[in-house]
Write a protein that holds these residues in place. Sequence first.
Motif, short mmCIF file in Angstrom:
data_model
loop_
_atom_site.label_atom_id
_atom_site.label_comp_id
_atom_site.label_asym_id
_atom_site.label_seq_id
_atom_site.Cartn_x
_atom_site.Cartn_y
_atom_site.Cartn_z
N VAL A 63 -29.37 10.46 35.30
CA VAL A 63 -28.74 9.73 36.40
C VAL A 63 -28.49 8.29 35.97
CG1 VAL A 63 -29.13 8.78 38.71
CG2 VAL A 63 -29.65 11.19 38.24
N ASP A 64 -29.48 7.67 35.34
CA ASP A 64 -29.31 6.31 34.85
C ASP A 64 -28.19 6.25 33.81
OD1 ASP A 64 -30.37 3.58 34.94
OD2 ASP A 64 -30.96 3.92 32.86
N LEU A 65 -28.13 7.28 32.98
CA LEU A 65 -27.10 7.36 31.95
C LEU A 65 -25.71 7.47 32.56
CD1 LEU A 65 -26.73 7.61 28.84
CD2 LEU A 65 -26.84 10.07 29.13
N ALA A 66 -25.59 8.17 33.67
CA ALA A 66 -24.28 8.32 34.32
C ALA A 66 -23.82 7.03 34.97
CB ALA A 66 -24.35 9.43 35.37
N VAL A 67 -24.78 6.23 35.46
CA VAL A 67 -24.41 5.03 36.23
C VAL A 67 -24.15 3.83 35.32
CG1 VAL A 67 -25.30 3.35 37.89
CG2 VAL A 67 -25.57 5.80 38.33
N TRP A 71 -19.99 6.29 34.05
CA TRP A 71 -19.39 7.63 34.10
C TRP A 71 -19.07 7.97 35.54
CZ3 TRP A 71 -23.22 10.87 30.59
CH2 TRP A 71 -23.10 10.43 29.28
N ILE A 72 -19.82 7.35 36.46
CA ILE A 72 -19.58 7.52 37.89
C ILE A 72 -19.99 6.22 38.56
CG2 ILE A 72 -21.88 8.45 38.40
CD1 ILE A 72 -20.51 10.36 40.38
N ARG A 79 -26.75 13.62 43.44
CA ARG A 79 -26.40 14.98 43.00
C ARG A 79 -25.12 14.96 42.17
NH1 ARG A 79 -22.72 17.28 46.89
NH2 ARG A 79 -22.40 15.84 48.63
N TYR A 80 -24.19 14.08 42.52
CA TYR A 80 -22.97 13.95 41.72
C TYR A 80 -23.31 13.40 40.34
CZ TYR A 80 -20.05 14.45 45.97
OH TYR A 80 -19.43 14.90 47.09
N ALA A 81 -24.08 12.31 40.33
CA ALA A 81 -24.39 11.66 39.06
C ALA A 81 -25.09 12.60 38.10
CB ALA A 81 -25.25 10.42 39.32
N LEU A 82 -26.03 13.40 38.62
CA LEU A 82 -26.78 14.30 37.74
C LEU A 82 -25.89 15.40 37.19
CD1 LEU A 82 -29.44 15.14 36.51
CD2 LEU A 82 -30.00 16.35 38.63
N ASP A 83 -25.06 16.00 38.04
CA ASP A 83 -24.17 17.07 37.57
C ASP A 83 -23.17 16.55 36.54
OD1 ASP A 83 -25.43 18.89 39.13
OD2 ASP A 83 -23.86 19.09 40.63
N ILE A 84 -22.64 15.37 36.79
CA ILE A 84 -21.66 14.79 35.87
C ILE A 84 -22.32 14.45 34.54
CG2 ILE A 84 -20.23 12.74 35.47
CD1 ILE A 84 -19.60 12.87 38.52
N ALA A 85 -23.52 13.87 34.59
CA ALA A 85 -24.21 13.51 33.35
C ALA A 85 -24.55 14.75 32.54
CB ALA A 85 -25.48 12.72 33.67
N ARG A 86 -24.97 15.81 33.21
CA ARG A 86 -25.29 17.05 32.49
C ARG A 86 -24.05 17.62 31.80
NH1 ARG A 86 -29.33 20.40 36.50
NH2 ARG A 86 -31.30 19.58 35.68
N HIS A 87 -22.94 17.61 32.53
CA HIS A 87 -21.71 18.13 31.93
C HIS A 87 -21.29 17.28 30.74
CE1 HIS A 87 -17.74 19.69 31.33
NE2 HIS A 87 -17.18 18.55 31.69
N ARG A 88 -21.35 15.96 30.88
CA ARG A 88 -20.97 15.09 29.76
C ARG A 88 -21.89 15.31 28.57
NH1 ARG A 88 -17.73 10.43 30.90
NH2 ARG A 88 -18.17 9.82 28.75
N LEU A 89 -23.17 15.44 28.85
CA LEU A 89 -24.14 15.62 27.77
C LEU A 89 -23.87 16.90 27.00
CD1 LEU A 89 -26.76 14.23 26.64
CD2 LEU A 89 -28.04 15.85 28.02
N ALA A 596 -8.16 19.18 38.53
CA ALA A 596 -8.30 18.47 37.25
C ALA A 596 -9.47 17.49 37.30
CB ALA A 596 -7.01 17.74 36.92
N ILE A 597 -9.65 16.80 38.44
CA ILE A 597 -10.76 15.85 38.57
C ILE A 597 -12.10 16.58 38.51
CG2 ILE A 597 -11.89 14.19 40.11
CD1 ILE A 597 -9.09 13.57 41.26
N GLN A 598 -12.25 17.64 39.30
CA GLN A 598 -13.52 18.37 39.33
C GLN A 598 -13.83 19.00 37.98
OE1 GLN A 598 -15.06 17.42 41.79
NE2 GLN A 598 -14.59 18.39 43.74
N HIS A 599 -12.80 19.53 37.32
CA HIS A 599 -13.02 20.16 36.02
C HIS A 599 -13.47 19.13 34.99
CE1 HIS A 599 -11.57 21.60 32.00
NE2 HIS A 599 -12.33 22.61 32.37
N GLU A 600 -12.86 17.95 35.03
CA GLU A 600 -13.25 16.90 34.07
C GLU A 600 -14.68 16.43 34.34
OE1 GLU A 600 -12.02 12.36 32.71
OE2 GLU A 600 -10.79 13.44 34.16
N LEU A 601 -15.05 16.30 35.61
CA LEU A 601 -16.37 15.78 35.95
C LEU A 601 -17.48 16.80 35.74
CD1 LEU A 601 -15.55 13.84 39.24
CD2 LEU A 601 -15.99 12.87 36.98
N PHE A 602 -17.23 18.05 36.17
CA PHE A 602 -18.30 19.04 36.22
C PHE A 602 -18.14 20.19 35.23
CE2 PHE A 602 -18.10 17.58 40.79
CZ PHE A 602 -19.21 16.77 40.71
N GLY A 603 -16.96 20.33 34.61
CA GLY A 603 -16.72 21.47 33.74
C GLY A 603 -16.32 22.69 34.55
N VAL A 604 -16.18 23.82 33.86
CA VAL A 604 -15.72 25.05 34.52
C VAL A 604 -16.81 25.66 35.39
CG1 VAL A 604 -14.88 27.40 34.13
CG2 VAL A 604 -14.05 25.53 32.69
#
Length: 684
Positions: A63-67, A71-72, A79-89, A596-604
């Motif tokens: 979460v800290d890494l996303a903020v 990244w967000i 919950r957004y930050a964690l999902d986005i960080a996991r996908h990016r990682l 496109a936004i959701q796919h980029e942030l969270f993946g498939v």
Amino acid sequence: MDEVRQQLDAGRRTCITQAAGDQDQGGLGKTQVAVEYAYRYRDQYPNGVIWLSADWDLDAQLVDLAVKPRWIAPESERRYALDIARHRLRSVADCLIVFDQVQDPAALRDYLPEPAAATQVLITSNAGQPDYTAVLIAPLDPNAALRLLIETAGREPEGEAELDAARTITHTLDGLPLALELAGGQLAHGAPRFQDYLQRLRQDRGQAAPERSDDALDSILRIGTGVYAEQPLLPAVLDALAWGGPAPMGRDLLAAMLGAQDGAELSAALDLGSALRIIRPVPDSTRYAMHGRIAQLRRAQAPIAGRPDLAAQQCARVTAWFSARLDDPQQLPDFEAELDQLREWHDHAVECAPRLAARLTWLRIYVPLQRGQPQEIRRLLEQGLAEYKQHGCDDQALFACLHHDLAFALDALGDSKRALATAEQALAIRRGLFGNDHPDTARSLGNVANYAATLGDPLRALESTEQSLAIRRGLHGEWHRDTAASLNNIATYTYTLGNQQHALDMASQALAIHRDLYGERHPDTAASLLSVAYYTNALGDPQRALELAQQALLIHRDLFGDRHPDTAISVNTMATYAGALGDHQRALDLAQQGLAIQHELFGVRHPATAKCLHNTAGYLLKLGKTTEAYNQAQAAHDLFRQLLGAKHPQTLSTAQLLSRIKRPGFRIPSFRKGGSAKKAKPKK
């Protein structure tokens, strides 16, 4: 260093570790080798280096890494930050990911990059790990050990006798980097001669009792005891850090645990501990850490079990510190940063203050609530209820909280019937404790309403919510966020009962409150605009609904930018109203932007992406693009089934959409930022 580079360049996940005989020693400098490697080769990784401590709470670090690198947006939900960080990682390419202090490689499974990502993975561990190529490190050679000792002592030995003493110290300490740093810190403090220090070291190691460890670090810590006492608060600081969790501890929590009223006294203790190298300040923060091996030895020297009264006092202070931060969203990052301390002190409470164990367990659900993790919430609350009964607690307010929050988790996991019964139990307890005119009673009424509505009883839901609203108006007045929340809930239930105009009136009142409290530029104002738009569309005015949704989109873009889940929600909502106006091409274009936004942030593999696929399929079908509609709907159905299960409402809804489409050839859909997907040739 070169060997690490060779293994990583060969595509092998690599583990910096130590020889089998040294696995219990610690302090050999594995982390330092990883740090030096990351610094030396940082320019070889276009997307940077990501450093995670595997023995700390990984999700809090994500979460800290996303903020921090944005990244967000920092204001985004956890919950957004964690999902986005996991996908990016898991998907970022041309990057180095370092997991420091790995104990169980299986715990990394959900955080490792996907095979397709060109990402190198480096871990440090006290032992070699399966599926990782080991790079062994050993104690320092005599010359390197002498350089480290002299560097940390801050001075050169004067004369041959002093130089010989320094060499003997490094030999006595077995060339262990951590021990040499601690010895250097003690030599720098007060500037004793190397010969005098060597004599004290020999005396300690020669006098060690048979049951005491003859470990070099243990000797250094015993020698330092007299120095630590120069600052009266330092021994207590060391105990707090040693007894705490592996992650760094913030100064604010540390001061609360010690009951430190004098900030200058605490600062002096922290400064001395840092100078002696026994504690390490975290750069650019007010947090302090202790090496795991030092903490282990300190615990052995000053066991918490031998000081039960002090331990109970510390547990009570930890409980008070976390409890004071529950109702302030601005303090969530501080709360989250101390999760490891909360876990550790819960375990101490079980031994030393068992009646506090259930409350500490209940406090632990606060972060999973923000992260949207109902399974973890349920696990913790069931544990808390068991501890409540086992240790003979008599705190009915806590008992009600445990049931109230357990109901939330049960409903989120699909067991709404049990959720309602559990929420009713919490409501009964709170009415008995507080009466009707209390915020907790109002909150429980709102929960009962929610679960009753889920079970198909909107009339009961409406009655409970109206009671909650009356309580909140009496306590807070009209212009309060809780009043607005009740008004929005009433809108939902009256709409379900068929009174669309009343629903719009209630949602409009909530919007007015949010505008008065927060102004136009706030997520709650945007959410209220979307609610009003929904009921406006239901009353037959999709043009006005579209305008309101566009206002929400402008707020979300202003607050969060284009790449944010809330922005995607506003875009998809606009697509709905464009479709209601008969402009199916505009609806499709908007829906594809949201996808496109959701796919980029969270993946498939994420429910938000699947929902966008479902929506896009509907607009394609309206435009007569049957093949593409089927492709999108089938992909959405497969994802919902894998992620949510075959009986989930979203899965069933997409199955109904599929049944309306004549089956053509199937292909994997593309995720483009605009325009229609390419047409697929049907199979013969």
